[in-house]
Design an enzyme around this catalytic site. Structure first.
Site, PDB file in Angstrom:
ATOM      1  N   TYR A 157       0.816  -1.224   0.000  1.00 56.04           N
ATOM      2  CA  TYR A 157       0.000   0.000   0.000  1.00 56.04           C
ATOM      3  C   TYR A 157       0.841   1.262   0.000  1.00 56.04           C
ATOM      4  CZ  TYR A 157      -3.009  -3.426   2.502  1.00 56.04           C
ATOM      5  OH  TYR A 157      -3.691  -4.543   2.913  1.00 56.04           O
ATOM      6  N   CYS A 177      14.584 -10.092  -2.967  1.00 59.62           N
ATOM      7  CA  CYS A 177      14.976  -9.721  -4.332  1.00 59.62           C
ATOM      8  C   CYS A 177      13.807  -9.124  -5.103  1.00 59.62           C
ATOM      9  CB  CYS A 177      15.539 -10.947  -5.042  1.00 59.62           C
ATOM     10  SG  CYS A 177      16.999 -11.528  -4.188  1.00 59.62           S
TER      11      CYS A 177
END
Ligand SMILES: *Cc1c(COP(=O)(O)O)cnc(C)c1O
Length: 427
Positions: free
Chosen positions: A327, A354
């Site tokens: 968000y 990653c």
């Protein structure tokens, strides 16, 4: 550099340059349990609950903790022992309520996609109410209840369609949301529910969104709900309870939501004025009961200064703290020791996963060096409950503190637990 204000976290304070949650020095917990580590304050949870209890003093009200915000058993136990009910969204959450010693008779079951198996499980457990979200769900629930020789108690989740222009934080109570029954279909849905022999209509509910920091959307929702209650009861269908959902915001970053007691004093005045003040009320707070009761402790692994950006790489990541990646949410980040010798610089605080989306905070002024311990604040809600094993990272351990005591309440997951259910096919 001691931050002047720790957002909304009254149980969190520096004492002699060291950060404490209640009476427990957080660096001690990080050293004994490792990092990343979630730490929750029982005192902060009970204080947040007390604000709701004050707001509803002298009223018939049931506070159902929306446990998806943080469903750890130790957290549930705190609320169960304080008399709370629970708002669940899955059969798994119901099993957690039972495991934590909660009372199934105070459980309400929300969600747009309840399965038949979950309905059966909830009926067997004797929950208080199904918050039904569609006409199709009514028919299936009726079917399941009849097959068990029972009547399911139902409330219809209505979509009050509170004006989106003026209240941008609201996302679930709008037209076009997947949640709830549209305002104009509510009456016919109640008529159908009342006609089905496997159902007993007991209430009405709504939930207009999350991290709401203004009072106005709630007042609008109260008015819209009461209009519906009048229409439904005029059609001869009595409602025993009115459930206003959750959604009250917390202070993440100089946010100023109303206190729960202030909000409810005002909302109840409106309910009184309209002649509904003596009804049985329910609320479903999640974030506002736990969000600012928790912190996530993490260690600085590496500093990676650069031409454009300085990166501070920590051992907590988006799998532990998903809200920034999901968000773009803000969590304050502060050091566990406030007298760090390092110079203050601006850092992007990132995890080892990653993904470029794996950041916890952008452009944070921090005096850090490798090995330092940091606390990510306002991490009690929608953090651990949304954590994953992405990158085969075991989920963090959790500790509950109260006064000067602390207990490990969830063991750190190992890599083995991450792949324990996996099966290699015979080749
Ligand atoms: C998520 C949810 C809540 C809790 O919302 P908060 O913003 O955490 O208070 C309450 N009711 C329903 C139906 C929900 O889906």
């Amino acid at each position: 550099m001691t931050p002047a204000i720790l957002p909304g976290q009254p149980q969190l304070a520096y004492r002699d340059d060291e950060l404490f949650l209640e009476g427990v020095r957080l660096a001690d917990l990080a050293r004994s349990h490792g990092t990343p580590l979630y730490v929750y304050s029982k005192g902060a949870m009970l204080a947040a609950l007390a604000a709701y209890q004050r707001g509803f003093q002298g009223r018939k009200a049931l506070i159902c903790y929306a446990m998806k915000a943080n469903s750890s058993l130790a957290v549930l136990q705190v609320f169960a022992q304080a008399g709370c009910g629970f708002d669940i969204v899955s059969g798994g959450e119901l099993l957690r309520v039972i495991a934590a010693g909660g009372d199934c008779a105070k459980v309400i079951f929300s969600g747009v996609g309840k399965t038949r198996a979950e309905m059966r499980q909830a009926l067997e457990a004797g929950i208080a109410c199904f918050n039904v979200e569609s006409e199709a769900e009514l028919e299936v629930l009726n079917d399941v209840a009849l097959s068990m020789g029972q009547r399911a108690q139902v409330s219809i989740r209505v979509n009050p369609n509170v004006d989106p222009q003026t209240h941008p934080y609201i996302s679930t109570g709008l037209k076009g949301s997947k949640f709830g029954v549209a305002h104009e279909r509510v009456l016919q849905t109640y008529r159908r529910a009342a006609a089905l022999p496997g159902l007993r209509v007991v209430g009405i509910d709504c939930h207009i969104g999350s991290q709401i920091t203004q009072e106005l959307p709630y007042l609008d929702a109260v008015d819209r709900m009461l209009d519906l209650v009048q229409d439904i009861e005029a059609a001869g269908i009595a409602l025993q309870h009115i459930d206003f959902g959750g959604g009250l915001g917390i202070d993440y970053n100089a946010d100023t939501p109303p206190a729960a007691d202030t909000l409810w004093t005002h909302l109840l005045a409106r309910l009184d004025a309209r002649g509904f003040g003596d009804r049985q009320f329910m609320v479903e707070p999640g974030r506002s009961l736990v969000g600012n009761a928790g912190v996530c402790l993490t260690e600085v692994l590496y500093l990676k200064p650069g031409e454009e950006k300085n990166f501070c790489i920590i051992d907590a990541a988006m799998n532990d703290l998903p809200r920034p990646a999901m968000y773009q949410a803000y969590h304050a980040i502060i050091p566990l020791s406030s007298n760090a010798p390092a110079p203050v610089a601006s850092w992007d605080v990132v995890g080892p996963v990653c993904e470029s989306g794996d950041w916890i905070g952008h452009d944070r002024e921090l005096a850090v060096q490798a090995g330092d311990l940091l606390a990510v604040l306002s991490a009690g809600a929608y953090c651990m409950s949304m954590a994953s094993n992405y990158n085969t990272r075991g989920r963090a351990a959790e500790v509950l503190v109260h006064e000067d005591r602390s207990s490990l309440v969830r063991a750190r997951e190992t890599a083995q637990t991450c792949f324990a259910g996996e099966i290699l096919p015979a080749s």
